[in-house]
Design a protein around this motif. Structure first.
Motif, PDB file in Angstrom:
ATOM      1  N   UNK A  92       0.848  -1.189   0.000  1.00 13.95           N
ATOM      2  CA  UNK A  92       0.000   0.000   0.000  1.00 13.95           C
ATOM      3  C   UNK A  92       0.882   1.237   0.000  1.00 13.95           C
ATOM      4  N   UNK A  93       0.408   2.284  -0.656  1.00 15.45           N
ATOM      5  CA  UNK A  93       1.157   3.544  -0.726  1.00 15.45           C
ATOM      6  C   UNK A  93       2.589   3.332  -1.219  1.00 15.45           C
ATOM      7  N   UNK A  94       2.707   2.474  -2.249  1.00 17.92           N
ATOM      8  CA  UNK A  94       3.998   2.226  -2.901  1.00 17.92           C
ATOM      9  C   UNK A  94       5.028   1.614  -1.955  1.00 17.92           C
ATOM     10  N   UNK A  95       4.561   0.843  -0.970  1.00 20.28           N
ATOM     11  CA  UNK A  95       5.485   0.251  -0.012  1.00 20.28           C
ATOM     12  C   UNK A  95       5.062  -1.161   0.358  1.00 20.28           C
ATOM     13  N   UNK A 125      -2.531  -0.185 -11.974  1.00 17.03           N
ATOM     14  CA  UNK A 125      -1.516  -0.498 -10.964  1.00 17.03           C
ATOM     15  C   UNK A 125      -0.221  -0.950 -11.629  1.00 17.03           C
ATOM     16  N   UNK A 126      -0.355  -1.713 -12.710  1.00 13.33           N
ATOM     17  CA  UNK A 126       0.841  -2.156 -13.435  1.00 13.33           C
ATOM     18  C   UNK A 126       1.608  -0.961 -13.987  1.00 13.33           C
ATOM     19  N   UNK A 127       0.909   0.001 -14.548  1.00 14.26           N
ATOM     20  CA  UNK A 127       1.554   1.208 -15.071  1.00 14.26           C
ATOM     21  C   UNK A 127       2.247   1.986 -13.963  1.00 14.26           C
ATOM     22  N   UNK A 182      -2.188  -6.161  -3.191  1.00 18.21           N
ATOM     23  CA  UNK A 182      -2.171  -4.719  -3.384  1.00 18.21           C
ATOM     24  C   UNK A 182      -3.356  -4.075  -2.672  1.00 18.21           C
ATOM     25  N   UNK A 183      -3.061  -3.019  -1.954  1.00 21.56           N
ATOM     26  CA  UNK A 183      -4.040  -2.274  -1.153  1.00 21.56           C
ATOM     27  C   UNK A 183      -4.554  -3.066   0.040  1.00 21.56           C
TER      28      UNK A 183
END
Length: 271
Positions: A188-191, A249-251, A222-223
């Motif tokens: 989440x949040x790129x972590x 999300x892949x992008x 994810x999330x």
């Protein structure tokens, strides 16, 4: 499951029938004994025995009159359950991740069941050394004569079937690896996040060994919720994920910098 599919499962061995039952329950989320008996062409008593066997193995949950799929929340508490949750996707992810293992490389593997599926590919990929704190992986590597094993020991936790804590961290700090493979329960949040403090600390120590940092994770993570920070996604060199991940999300992952490797799953192919 239609008539043709029912014909396909007629006359299966008990082990194969139980595999099919597990897959069916996972797809349907819950089902009744009578339904399974009709689909598999066996008696209700046989299905009861099958479900009892599968529940004992942690592959599904018994409920009155039938069975239901193991949820991620329930499985997180028990490694035996986690090994069967999304098992087919984990196998596909492991096959894709295994292609990133260079011959004669020193690799480190965490105790996640997703990374644990790499054990089936080690003999073919032939790393020189495997470093791990997973007891299950130690057992696999110890049986492979041409691969050295470095086991990180400390306090053993039955629920994760691994060694965790400060002693493992201290040992990891003295080692280096060419590539480190980890997974987690939440992104989440790129972590990368994890609900358990000691597990998060141990994963972080493995990733600090240096070399290529590789995240192997299924798209359901994810999330998801997690409390303890492990590492930002942008710090990874590679991310291996299944094709259930949505395009947006892949992008976003590609924008962060890691190389993205997509594992094709039958779930996606058949949708």
């Amino acid at each position: 499951m239609g008539t043709a599919a029912a014909e396909d499962v007629a006359g299966l061995s008990p082990d194969d029938r139980r595999d099919e039952i597990t897959g069916y329950v996972n797809r349907m989320q819950r089902t009744r004994v009578e339904e399974l008996a009709e689909i598999f062409g066996v008696s209700a008593m046989t299905i009861h025995r099958d479900l009892d066997h599968l529940a004992k193995d942690g592959r599904l949950e018994r409920i009155r009159g039938g069975a239901r799929a193991i949820t991620a929340r329930l499985a997180e508490r028990d490694v035996k359950l986690r090994r069967h949750l999304h098992a087919e996707i984990k196998q596909k992810l492991a096959a894709t991740a295994a292609t990133l293992i260079e011959p004669d490389a020193v690799i480190a593997l965490d105790d996640s069941t997703t990374v644990g599926a790499l054990g089936a590919h080690l003999e073919a990929r032939q790393p020189s050394t495997v470093i791990t704190h997973s007891l299950a992986l130690m057992g696999i590597v110890s049986s492979l004569p041409n691969i050295a094993l470095v086991g990180l020991g400390g306090q053993y936790y039955q629920e994760t079937d691994s060694f965790l804590g400060s002693i493992v961290v201290e040992q990891a700090q003295r080692l280096t690896a060419d590539a480190v493979f980890v997974s987690t329960t939440a992104i989440k949040n790129h972590a990368l996040l994890h609900p358990d403090a000691e597990a998060a600390l141990t994963k972080r120590s493995l990733l600090k060994m240096g070399g290529r940092k590789i995240l192997v994770v299924d798209s359901t993570k994810f999330e998801s919720s997690g409390m303890y920070h492990v590492m930002d996604l942008g710090e990874f060199d590679d991310i291996v994920v299944d094709d259930g991940l949505d395009a947006a999300t892949r992008t976003e992952l590609q924008r962060l910098g890691p190389r993205i490797h997509i594992a094709t799953t039958s779930t996606k192919a058949n949708s």
